[in-house]
Write a protein that holds these residues in place. Structure first.
Motif, PDB file in Angstrom:
ATOM      1  N   GLY A  42       0.818  -1.197   0.000  1.00  0.00           N
ATOM      2  CA  GLY A  42       0.000   0.000   0.000  1.00  0.00           C
ATOM      3  C   GLY A  42       0.860   1.260   0.000  1.00  0.00           C
ATOM      4  O   GLY A  42       1.995   1.252  -0.465  1.00  0.00           O
ATOM      5  N   ALA A  43       0.324   2.316   0.557  1.00  0.00           N
ATOM      6  CA  ALA A  43       1.007   3.607   0.512  1.00  0.00           C
ATOM      7  C   ALA A  43       1.918   3.802   1.723  1.00  0.00           C
ATOM      8  O   ALA A  43       2.508   4.856   1.886  1.00  0.00           O
ATOM      9  CB  ALA A  43      -0.040   4.725   0.458  1.00  0.00           C
ATOM     10  N   PHE A  44       2.021   2.784   2.568  1.00  0.00           N
ATOM     11  CA  PHE A  44       2.833   2.918   3.779  1.00  0.00           C
ATOM     12  C   PHE A  44       4.317   2.812   3.438  1.00  0.00           C
ATOM     13  O   PHE A  44       4.728   1.935   2.696  1.00  0.00           O
ATOM     14  CB  PHE A  44       2.473   1.818   4.779  1.00  0.00           C
ATOM     15  N   GLY A  45       5.110   3.685   4.028  1.00  0.00           N
ATOM     16  CA  GLY A  45       6.542   3.646   3.760  1.00  0.00           C
ATOM     17  C   GLY A  45       7.253   2.541   4.499  1.00  0.00           C
ATOM     18  O   GLY A  45       8.391   2.197   4.193  1.00  0.00           O
ATOM     19  N   HIS A  46       6.582   1.964   5.484  1.00  0.00           N
ATOM     20  CA  HIS A  46       7.264   1.006   6.358  1.00  0.00           C
ATOM     21  C   HIS A  46       6.735  -0.420   6.192  1.00  0.00           C
ATOM     22  O   HIS A  46       7.159  -1.313   6.917  1.00  0.00           O
ATOM     23  CB  HIS A  46       7.035   1.407   7.825  1.00  0.00           C
TER      24      HIS A  46
END
Ligand SMILES: O=c1[nH]c(=O)c2[nH]c(=O)[nH]c2[nH]1
Length: 288
Positions: free
Chosen positions: A109-113
């Motif tokens: 998804g759009a999560f950086g982590h």
């Protein structure tokens, strides 16, 4: 009288994950690294004198320390760095072989982590250094591809044990295991770009070759890599023929016009071959 033959030692399959944190956008590199060193190792074998032996434990630690100190970019650069380090820093070590496998992750998804292990193939390389020269072989394995048509197999030799029917239309599927040798491993180069080019060439050749055998497809794939990647001089392919057998649905009163297949996992045909430039330089220890 016995004599000591060729030998090498190292740490196999160190699993290292390097996280790079740029603010909230993290990156990960997930590697399996195997080191193998050789040199003045007669005494450790013959008398148990360990003075020339850099422990495999230290080799493993070096992998972790270098991942921190130098970061991990292209696996070929990381492997060369390690190989050169062992030979240059240990007087008794004259040859280092470092094999690296890279396991791909994608963003979740759009999560950086957050990451999800990718279904992509495993990228591979083997770098070697002898104090003067370096050799690099890059590759991949488990790149699974399938064509639903444009594959035939007929006109083959027959003996009293042949039962295989000839076919003018079949499914062709394989899990590509391939390595390619770089003619010049000394020159700094963009290994990532060359990897993507070789991978794209393999996929394109598999898709657009009208195949009369997996052997013919193998040759087309190797040739395409040589055409697209000028720095590559030799390509070695191992292609398991993942047989897809048309299921007989007649007992159920159903036609089967190339729609339902039994995907057999074994036994499988194994088609292997090398495609190389006519003027390929001597491979030296590159394939060892
Ligand atoms: O592409 C193929 N090559 C073979 O050598 C072979 N042998 C076989 O049984 N099926 C196939 N298919």
């Amino acid at each position: 009288m016995a004599v000591l033959g060729p030998n090498r030692y190292g740490k196999a399959e160190t699993r290292v994950v390097r996280v790079t944190r740029h603010g909230d956008a993290h990156r990960i590199k997930d590697l399996t690294v195997s080191t193998a060193l050789s040199g003045d190792m007669a005494e450790v074998h013959l008398s148990g004198d360990n003075s020339a032996v850099l422990p495999t434990d230290s080799q493993k630690n070096t992998v972790f320390a270098f991942a921190k100190k130098h970061g991990v970019g292209a696996i070929e650069d990381f492997a060369l760095l390690l190989a050169r380090h062992f030979v240059d820093s240990q007087p008794a070590i004259h040859h280092a072989r470092v094999a690296v496998e890279e396991h791909a992750w994608e963003r979740n998804g759009a999560f950086g982590h957050s990451f999800v292990r990718s279904g992509r193939e495993v990228r591979t390389c083997v770098a070697q250094h002898d104090g003067t020269r370096s050799w690099v072989v890059s590759g991949l394995r488990d790149l699974v591809v399938l064509n639903t048509t444009n594959s035939e197999f007929w006109g083959f030799a027959k003996d009293e044990y042949t039962t295989l029917p000839e076919t003018r239309d079949r499914v062709l599927a394989t899990a590509v295991d391939v390595s390619w040798r770089h003619a010049d491993a000394e020159a700094p180069q963009d290994w990532d770009k060359s990897y993507e080019k070789a991978r794209a060439a393999l996929l394109a050749a598999f898709a657009d070759t009208y195949s009369l055998s997996l052997q013919q497809t193998l040759y087309a794939m190797g040739t395409r890599v040589l055409a697209e990647c000028p720095g590559v001089c030799e390509v070695r392919l191992s292609l398991p023929n993942r047989h897809h057998f048309l299921v007989d649905l007649a007992p159920f009163g159903l036609p089967n016009d190339g729609e339902v297949f039994f995907a057999a996992d074994r036994p499988y045909g194994l088609i292997e071959g090398t495609v190389l430039r006519e003027d390929a330089p001597d491979a030296g220890p590159a394939w060892e």
